[in-house]
Write a protein that holds these residues in place. Sequence first.
Motif: not given
Length: 199
Positions: A89-111
């Motif tokens: 959904p769009g709200l999910f994408k919108h939230f991650f659009d607001l996360v810092g550009q490199y804040s998740l770089a090399a961070k583990p994410v479980l989908l």
Amino acid sequence: MTAPLTVVAVVGSPQSPSRTAALARLILDTLAGHTAIDARVIELHTLGPELPATTDRESAGGAVEEALRAVEGADLVIAATPVFRGSYPGLFKHFFDLVGQYSLAAKPVLLAATGGTERHALVIEHALRPLFGFLQAWTAPAGIYLGSGDFDGTTILNPEVYERIEMAAADVVPVAHALASVRATGRATGSAGPVARPA
């Protein structure tokens, strides 16, 4: 002694209770069986009208900013979303659009994702993995998708789901600890820059 992993689950469902939130909590419970964790669940709908009204990071305040900082500071992120018309959904994408550009770089994410039928199962590979690949996150090899037939209400019935989550937890926990250790060493030495992505 190894410090607990800070784990933040972001749930994109538009309401509570939800099957997606139930899946996220089961993943957290499974992770807790593998290692000590400090867990938090962020259900995006609880952020109310403030989240869709936040047009950029500079305008984020209150609960939205606090939720973004929690994700950026986590050792491991669980990204859990329902599927609508083949995607998140769009709200999910919108939230991650607001996360810092490199804040998740090399961070583990479980989908993780839930949908009405198995026709949506490839959302993990076709929608979620590219999104977090763009953010330069390390996505766990095993994604978790559940259809409506796996549930009774919000209770997960399919025993194979538990096996898949155990496998995903076994994959991601060592990586999360290793990368958390690298980040902690970098902070202690004043080193900046992204950590290397695991192979």
